[in-house]
Design an enzyme around this catalytic site. Structure first.
Site, PDB file in Angstrom:
ATOM      1  CD  GLU A 199      -3.476  -0.811   1.890  1.00  0.00           C
ATOM      2  OE1 GLU A 199      -4.022  -1.349   1.653  1.00  0.00           O
ATOM      3  OE2 GLU A 199      -2.909  -0.034   3.395  1.00  0.00           O
ATOM      4  CD  GLU A 283      -5.241  -5.306   2.995  1.00  0.00           C
ATOM      5  OE1 GLU A 283      -5.557  -4.261   3.717  1.00  0.00           O
ATOM      6  OE2 GLU A 283      -3.188  -5.313   3.685  1.00  0.00           O
TER       7      GLU A 283
END
Length: 325
Positions: A199, A283
């Site tokens: 990320e 996710e």
């Protein structure tokens, strides 16, 4: 007051910490250790306690008042089976740098840190594995899983092309690959994909840094593989609002989002850029974390189920975040 008799399960880093903690507790004594790791015998000898390979046998023999479980090793099979019974076919795992290299240059992949054995367990039960070796792993552990000793260098720049940081990352990723590269699907193992960083678009914009992490992984995961057509599949994950900042053309791009998100919106830009690419929510958050002083965060279960149903109906892969942890 009665002296409490304690049995510790796990001889790894956490086991040693817990043993030290019990040493300063009045009216409590560690009287036994249970672990299956080869190094556990040395630890038991250091502690001056008997070693058991079975929790049940330890409890029966030692008249214990409490069992201090410091390793999930004995629970790993249950974790895998729970995921399998949910209908999952793959387990995603982080590799936590701070637990494997607690002291600079000293690595531990034994006991609860034996990630290779966990991957073999997954394969034994018919499951694939996606590996996320960081080096940064977000808020799942303090300092994003980066080891404390990095900060001994006062001018270090974390998650950048700082020479010392990248030297340490290279050493760590080499050790991880030594453990896990032989277990990729190209070698008949369960590992189907490996993640590059984590990320990073939510942190910064630095394609050169991401490219160096990619090159480091490629160097060690494919060290003995000269067939370009069967290289380890590398991917990166980000949010739909920032994935283009650091997206590398030769990596698979996946999106992270959670319960209540509009699925089409999450993939709209990716579909525009790569209309034929596979879609995956790497996710799918069941909830959200609480912030100090803010309201307690919850999400309706029906909204989560609706999101899962929509992805399944549209052939979108997803990871339940988190199934365990």
């Amino acid at each position: 007051m009665k002296n409490l008799r304690i049995g510790i399960v796990g001889s790894g880093g956490m086991g040693r910490v817990h043993f030290a903690n019990w040493q300063v507790v009045e009216n409590a004594s560690v009287v036994a250790l249970c672990d299956t790791a080869p190094s556990a015998a040395d630890t038991a000898a250091q502690w001056g306690v008997p070693l058991y390979r079975s929790i049940t046998q330890m409890v029966q023999d030692c008249n214990l008042d409490a069992v201090d479980i410091c390793t999930p090793t004995f629970l790993h099979h249950d974790m895998v089976m729970e995921s399998l019974n949910l209908g999952m076919n793959t387990i995603c795992i982080y590799i936590f740098w701070n637990i494997h290299e607690q002291h600079e240059g000293v690595f531990d992949f034994t006991g609860q840190n034996d990630v290779a054995e966990f991957c073999r367990l997954a394969k034994k039960n018919g499951m694939y594995v996606i590996v996320r070796p960081g080096p940064y792993v977000c808020a799942e552990w303090e300092m994003g899983g980066l080891p404390w000793w990095l900060l001994k260098k006062k001018d270090i720049r974390l998650r950048e092309q700082d020479p010392y940081f990248m030297e340490c990352v290279d050493r760590f990723e080499k050790k991880v690959a030594e453990q896990l590269a032989p277990l990729t699907i190209q070698h008949g193992g369960p590992i189907i994909m490996v993640q590059v960083e984590n990320e990073y678009g939510s942190y910064g914009e630095d394609k050169a840094y991401i490219a160096q992490i990619r090159d480091t992984l490629r160097k060690y995961w494919d060290a003995d593989n000269n067939d370009k057509a069967s290289k380890t599949t590398l991917f990166q994950c980000d949010w739909n609002s920032n994935f283009e900042k650091n997206g590398l053309d030769d990596l698979i791009w996946t999106m992270n989002f959670g319960t209540g998100a509009k699925i089409d919106d999450q993939f709209r830009r990716l579909r525009e850029l790569r209309p034929n690419a596979p879609l995956m929510c790497s996710e799918f958050w069941s909830g959200w974390f609480d912030k100090w002083g803010a309201r307690h965060e919850t999400r309706p279960a029906k909204d989560m189920v609706a999101g899962i149903d929509e992805m399944l109906s549209n052939g979108i892969s997803f990871s339940l975040y988190m199934t365990h942890g």
